[in-house]
Design a protein around this motif. Structure first.
Motif, PDB file in Angstrom:
ATOM      1  N   GLY A  25       0.319  -0.979  -0.301  1.00 43.00           N
ATOM      2  CA  GLY A  25      -0.158   0.042   0.086  1.00 43.00           C
ATOM      3  C   GLY A  25       0.691   1.320  -0.118  1.00 43.00           C
ATOM      4  N   ARG A  26       0.357   2.084  -0.263  1.00 42.69           N
ATOM      5  CA  ARG A  26       0.981   3.587  -0.635  1.00 42.69           C
ATOM      6  C   ARG A  26       1.713   4.578   0.476  1.00 42.69           C
ATOM      7  N   LEU A  27       0.784   4.236   1.979  1.00 43.03           N
ATOM      8  CA  LEU A  27       1.647   4.987   2.984  1.00 43.03           C
ATOM      9  C   LEU A  27       2.705   3.903   3.393  1.00 43.03           C
ATOM     10  N   PRO A  28       1.889   3.186   3.928  1.00 41.92           N
ATOM     11  CA  PRO A  28       3.402   2.469   3.836  1.00 41.92           C
ATOM     12  C   PRO A  28       4.683   2.631   3.640  1.00 41.92           C
ATOM     13  N   LEU A  29       4.993   2.473   2.288  1.00 41.58           N
ATOM     14  CA  LEU A  29       6.215   2.399   1.776  1.00 41.58           C
ATOM     15  C   LEU A  29       6.506   3.619   1.631  1.00 41.58           C
ATOM     16  N   LEU A  30       5.775   4.754   1.698  1.00 44.19           N
ATOM     17  CA  LEU A  30       6.485   6.368   1.823  1.00 44.19           C
ATOM     18  C   LEU A  30       6.788   6.397   3.488  1.00 44.19           C
ATOM     19  N   ARG A  31       6.201   5.922   4.493  1.00 43.41           N
ATOM     20  CA  ARG A  31       6.440   6.325   5.807  1.00 43.41           C
ATOM     21  C   ARG A  31       7.795   5.622   6.074  1.00 43.41           C
ATOM     22  N   HIS A  32       8.023   4.146   5.092  1.00 47.13           N
ATOM     23  CA  HIS A  32       9.370   3.122   4.982  1.00 47.13           C
ATOM     24  C   HIS A  32      10.299   4.059   4.474  1.00 47.13           C
ATOM     25  N   ASP A  75      13.525  21.064   5.044  1.00 44.92           N
ATOM     26  CA  ASP A  75      13.486  21.414   4.202  1.00 44.92           C
ATOM     27  C   ASP A  75      14.504  22.660   2.761  1.00 44.92           C
ATOM     28  N   LEU A  76      14.681  21.635   1.838  1.00 41.19           N
ATOM     29  CA  LEU A  76      16.353  22.494   1.266  1.00 41.19           C
ATOM     30  C   LEU A  76      15.908  23.721   0.743  1.00 41.19           C
ATOM     31  N   LEU A  77      14.808  23.659  -0.315  1.00 37.04           N
ATOM     32  CA  LEU A  77      14.059  25.442  -0.467  1.00 37.04           C
ATOM     33  C   LEU A  77      14.147  25.684   0.320  1.00 37.04           C
ATOM     34  N   ARG A  78      13.352  25.641   1.355  1.00 36.25           N
ATOM     35  CA  ARG A  78      13.680  26.663   2.304  1.00 36.25           C
ATOM     36  C   ARG A  78      14.098  26.828   3.589  1.00 36.25           C
ATOM     37  N   ASP A  79      15.269  26.001   3.530  1.00 36.17           N
ATOM     38  CA  ASP A  79      16.810  26.083   3.772  1.00 36.17           C
ATOM     39  C   ASP A  79      16.473  26.034   5.815  1.00 36.17           C
ATOM     40  N   ALA A  80      15.177  25.067   5.791  1.00 32.63           N
ATOM     41  CA  ALA A  80      14.818  25.440   7.058  1.00 32.63           C
ATOM     42  C   ALA A  80      13.553  23.536   7.457  1.00 32.63           C
ATOM     43  N   ALA A  81      13.686  23.751   8.732  1.00 29.41           N
ATOM     44  CA  ALA A  81      12.657  22.590   9.893  1.00 29.41           C
ATOM     45  C   ALA A  81      11.992  22.533   9.165  1.00 29.41           C
ATOM     46  N   ARG A  82      10.733  21.576   8.553  1.00 36.00           N
ATOM     47  CA  ARG A  82       9.292  21.641   8.071  1.00 36.00           C
ATOM     48  C   ARG A  82       8.318  19.832   8.346  1.00 36.00           C
ATOM     49  N   SER A  83       6.895  20.440   8.248  1.00 32.05           N
ATOM     50  CA  SER A  83       6.276  19.027   8.767  1.00 32.05           C
ATOM     51  C   SER A  83       5.671  18.961   7.558  1.00 32.05           C
ATOM     52  N   PHE A  84       5.675  17.907   7.116  1.00 34.16           N
ATOM     53  CA  PHE A  84       5.058  17.813   5.220  1.00 34.16           C
ATOM     54  C   PHE A  84       4.140  16.441   6.096  1.00 34.16           C
ATOM     55  N   ARG A  85       2.977  16.405   5.961  1.00 34.21           N
ATOM     56  CA  ARG A  85       1.352  15.320   5.784  1.00 34.21           C
ATOM     57  C   ARG A  85       1.259  14.555   5.340  1.00 34.21           C
ATOM     58  N   LEU A  86       1.428  13.048   5.540  1.00 38.15           N
ATOM     59  CA  LEU A  86       2.217  12.337   4.364  1.00 38.15           C
ATOM     60  C   LEU A  86       0.161  11.757   2.708  1.00 38.15           C
ATOM     61  N   ASP A  87      -0.618  12.275   3.599  1.00 33.10           N
ATOM     62  CA  ASP A  87      -1.285  12.080   3.055  1.00 33.10           C
ATOM     63  C   ASP A  87      -1.508  12.941   1.960  1.00 33.10           C
ATOM     64  N   ARG A  88      -0.544  14.167   1.892  1.00 34.26           N
ATOM     65  CA  ARG A  88      -0.775  15.321   0.370  1.00 34.26           C
ATOM     66  C   ARG A  88       0.869  15.295   0.106  1.00 34.26           C
ATOM     67  N   ILE A  89       1.585  14.269   0.275  1.00 35.15           N
ATOM     68  CA  ILE A  89       2.498  13.849  -0.753  1.00 35.15           C
ATOM     69  C   ILE A  89       2.082  13.042  -1.864  1.00 35.15           C
ATOM     70  N   THR A  90       1.942  13.889  -3.408  1.00 36.31           N
ATOM     71  CA  THR A  90       1.431  12.913  -4.148  1.00 36.31           C
ATOM     72  C   THR A  90       2.653  12.215  -5.116  1.00 36.31           C
ATOM     73  N   ALA A  91       3.480  12.378  -4.774  1.00 34.05           N
ATOM     74  CA  ALA A  91       4.246  11.555  -5.810  1.00 34.05           C
ATOM     75  C   ALA A  91       5.537  11.460  -4.723  1.00 34.05           C
ATOM     76  N   TYR A  92       7.407  10.593  -4.827  1.00 31.65           N
ATOM     77  CA  TYR A  92       8.342  10.926  -4.248  1.00 31.65           C
ATOM     78  C   TYR A  92       8.887   9.857  -5.497  1.00 31.65           C
ATOM     79  N   THR A  93      10.324  10.208  -5.016  1.00 32.08           N
ATOM     80  CA  THR A  93      11.572   9.368  -5.169  1.00 32.08           C
ATOM     81  C   THR A  93      12.992   9.924  -4.240  1.00 32.08           C
ATOM     82  N   GLU A  94      13.691   8.781  -4.339  1.00 32.80           N
ATOM     83  CA  GLU A  94      14.876   9.082  -3.407  1.00 32.80           C
ATOM     84  C   GLU A  94      15.680  10.349  -4.343  1.00 32.80           C
ATOM     85  N   ALA A  95      16.346  10.968  -3.771  1.00 33.94           N
ATOM     86  CA  ALA A  95      16.868  11.652  -4.363  1.00 33.94           C
ATOM     87  C   ALA A  95      18.488  12.025  -4.258  1.00 33.94           C
ATOM     88  N   ALA A  96      19.156  12.324  -4.804  1.00 33.99           N
ATOM     89  CA  ALA A  96      21.090  12.345  -4.435  1.00 33.99           C
ATOM     90  C   ALA A  96      21.155  12.897  -3.892  1.00 33.99           C
TER      91      ALA A  96
END
Length: 96
Positions: A25-32, A75-96
């Motif tokens: 399922g999407r959420l457990p894999l995203l959490r992992h 958050d590298l865009l804001r250069d600050a600590a941020r919190s993101f709600r997982l159900d609002r993440i629509t896509a993701y990929t590991e970045a280098a």
């Protein structure tokens, strides 16, 4: 040769991710992913509907008292600590 190997690895990761989504399922894999990756690119939709793409360095994943899952990250865009709600993440990929 190096580009071919990189594309092969990326294709394997994508295939593996699709299989894991189907199985777990999407959420457990995203959490992992957020608990094991050092850097993740996410597509995120804010409460007001504004979409953005961020590159984050996850610090912790936790559940709120209300039952929603959040990732606390740098958050590298804001250069600050941020919190993101997982159900609002629509896509993701590991970045280098």
């Amino acid at each position: 040769m190096r580009n071919t190997a990189h594309r092969t690895i990326q294709a394997a990761r994508t295939t593996t991710q699709h299989l894991a989504h189907a199985t777990l399922g999407r959420l457990p894999l995203l959490r992992h992913t957020l608990t094991t990756a050092q850097r993740v690119q996410i597509a995120y939709v804010k409460e007001d509907g504004e979409a953005s793409v961020r590159i984050i360095e996850p610090i912790e994943v936790r559940r709120s008292k209300a039952g929603d899952w959040y990732v606390r990250a740098h958050d590298l865009l804001r250069d600050a600590a941020r919190s993101f709600r997982l159900d609002r993440i629509t896509a993701y990929t590991e970045a280098a």
